[in-house]
Design an enzyme around this catalytic site. Sequence first.
Site, mmCIF file in Angstrom:
data_model
loop_
_atom_site.group_PDB
_atom_site.id
_atom_site.type_symbol
_atom_site.label_atom_id
_atom_site.label_comp_id
_atom_site.label_asym_id
_atom_site.label_seq_id
_atom_site.Cartn_x
_atom_site.Cartn_y
_atom_site.Cartn_z
ATOM 1 N N GLU A 75 21.119 -60.765 9.377
ATOM 2 C CA GLU A 75 20.322 -60.145 9.780
ATOM 3 C C GLU A 75 19.330 -60.909 8.147
ATOM 4 O O GLU A 75 17.941 -61.446 8.058
ATOM 5 C CB GLU A 75 20.323 -58.987 10.401
ATOM 6 C CG GLU A 75 20.208 -58.588 11.558
ATOM 7 C CD GLU A 75 21.626 -58.681 11.910
ATOM 8 O OE1 GLU A 75 22.533 -58.466 10.856
ATOM 9 O OE2 GLU A 75 21.296 -58.870 13.555
ATOM 10 N N HIS A 144 22.453 -48.473 19.495
ATOM 11 C CA HIS A 144 21.310 -49.992 20.224
ATOM 12 C C HIS A 144 19.624 -48.665 21.213
ATOM 13 O O HIS A 144 19.227 -48.939 22.259
ATOM 14 C CB HIS A 144 21.651 -49.887 21.576
ATOM 15 C CG HIS A 144 22.942 -51.082 21.051
ATOM 16 N ND1 HIS A 144 24.156 -50.246 21.100
ATOM 17 C CD2 HIS A 144 23.264 -52.480 21.244
ATOM 18 C CE1 HIS A 144 25.180 -51.204 20.085
ATOM 19 N NE2 HIS A 144 24.533 -52.831 20.136
#
Lengths: 352, 434
Positions: A75, A144
């Site tokens: 990321e 998540h």
Amino acid sequence: MSTQTKKKAEAGADGERRLNMIEAINDALDIMLERDPDVIVMGEDVGYFGGVFRCTAGLQEKHGKTRVFDTPISECGIIGVAVGMGAYGLRPVPEIQFADYIYPGLDQLISEAARLRYRSATEYIAPLTVRSPFGGGIFGGQTHSQSPEAIFTHVSGLKTVIPSTPYDAKGLLISCIEDNDPVIFFEPKRIYNGPFSGFYDKPVEPWKRHPQSEVPEGYYNIPLGQARTVTEGEQLTVLAYGTMVHVAEAVCRQKGVEAHILDLRTLVPLDIEAIEASVEKTGRCLIVHEATRTSGFGAELSALVTERCFYHLEAPVERVTGFDTPYPHSLEWAYFPGPVRIGEAIDKILSE
Amino acid sequence: MADRPDGERKAGSNKPALALHVPEPKYRPGDTVDFSDLDIGEPGKQPRPDEACDPSEMGELAYGLVRVLGDDDKAHGPWDPKLDPETLRTMLHNMALVRAFDERMFRGQRQGKTSFYMKCTGEEATSVAAAMALASDDMVFPSYRQQGILIARGYPLIEMINQIYSNKGDKLKGRQLPIMYSSREHSFFSISGNLATQTPQAVGWAMASAIKGDSRIAATWVGEGSTAEGDFHSACTFATVYNAPVILNVINNQWAISSFSGFAGAERTTFAARALGYGLAGLRVDGNDALACFAAQQWAANRARANAGPTLIEYFTYRAEGHSTSDDPTGYRSAQERTEWPLGDPVMRLKRHLIAIGEWDEERQEKMDLEAAERVKAATKEAEKNGILGHGLHHPFRTMFEDVFEELPWHLREQSKQAIREREIKFPEGRPNA
């Protein structure tokens, strides 16, 4: 839009084109890739495969491998190269697969993308739109399910946008991509396929029965910084965004409460005028978000309403939020700010 | 060295105790320095592979040291870039100008004209010579010690000084710490104070250039200490994955403030050797040898421009001065390190080379140094007309709220009104630049 997604697009009873939120996002990306040769879509699994949530399905096939491509699982690298691409003159739309994964990219977002215009006195800008699914309610466990929007609203130089319907998702995403500032675009993944009401034991309505699933073909945009009135009402104001718009609406409907529900859509810059106008009218304000409570965006909203509408208030501002724990897997519905928590807060506000 | 004696056992256990290794530099203040065990190889001995060669075929170049200038001050071997005397004199001049500039700005900070300055003494070749090997429109993503690039690219000294003074002439509107320059016109990216963030950005710029079928490449500079950042790993990974037309320059100047290069892994391997694990071309170069610096950068630029791949170059050099004006290196390292550095001084070595080939002399050198000092002095005087830090001649007050976003949102407009009110209370008589 891509052939793959086109097949899924269904016509509603009235013959209008109905899309779910995934298809609407795909449509926006497709249109912007077509309109602007500087738009680049990249991220983990977004290329050939079309994204783990299918938001980029068919785009690589249509627009080519140098416009839509997979990236390493990094990321920091994804955001970092996007900043460099922006400096070159491209308009990157990186995807971070889950909002929970965004943290390794924070320095590149906070210290670089958000500050570049200011520190270079406009010599360089970072016109990126970072798309990322966020929020819980899908049994995703603590990595998540998070809603980290307040981390980004706290950063000067970043815009934060969260749609709650397919129509808004398309129009807002197009505006984000066209915006010359870096934008965090959080997609509430619980409502990708239908407007979840919060009553998790009931079947989920698909988007096609919702009026906001009517998504016109072609280009349109929704300006950033404008809230949407979901329902008109005099009894209280509800400030919400993302999934919680639909949960709050369902609870008010169930309780027979006539609430003025504002879907904020953009957290920064915030539509303060719409908030003030509503609270001045109703005198009562409930703030609902899924994120943890302490220093959540609700704290900012509560402070703003108290500072600016104090003499119109007939009851203390209430916040309904997730608890200050990590998102628990097995106790997801005990964590989720669902109908019971919202209902209790509404009763409290209205009893004052 | 283990910090626990061998054979020590944890009470109640017959298993050998584990020991943590905490790196320690060889020399501390007051120590006698001896660099004779440092393997610096021989000038001219390193092979120069084809620019399109597979990284696996040039592994040895990541461990040796590419050197061109010998003890005889002549250029040796296949890495000699064979520059014409005029280019060599320009290179020498640029390096001397950087040194003169550093001297004066350092003094200016000590005189209270600004808050901060960073010299690059001893490292001039790693930016000046490298920049001269690139095209002027190749995009550079520097760290904070590459003022040599701006000078090599002809950026006006007065603009640098305006920035250092944060005065009303500062094109960055007084927003950045001194020396965090930016010049789009000179293909020079805005410098960040956060370390190594520029490395994946350079790769991204290079990827964009390749996506667009452009011919310009990107180069970035990062200190050896900052290679420990995750950003650098991301940069190497993206560079190799997309075969990006980029050069990753690692300036190994031995010291990251007070932490020696061992804290970035230098006790175990070289920084150029990082390249091998990624499948990048890796070169390790004498950073005090301007010709070697030029040659390595040129090799990597040709490679990138031919779509043959990215290169990681380690410049082995020495930070002759403190980290910044806020640092005092006498507190953590031996002063002898600088004088004993076996690779000498880059400016003096290039000067001696020009003299050795009959293209320069001491008289011209003296004249050049004097002119460089005069030029810096004149630019300083000119910049001071725009003000020095803390003396009111900064950018107009309202600019504080500009450029956070393209357009001013309501909350910043409200905050700017608050700031104006505060100013009126503090200065009822009014102030210039209000």
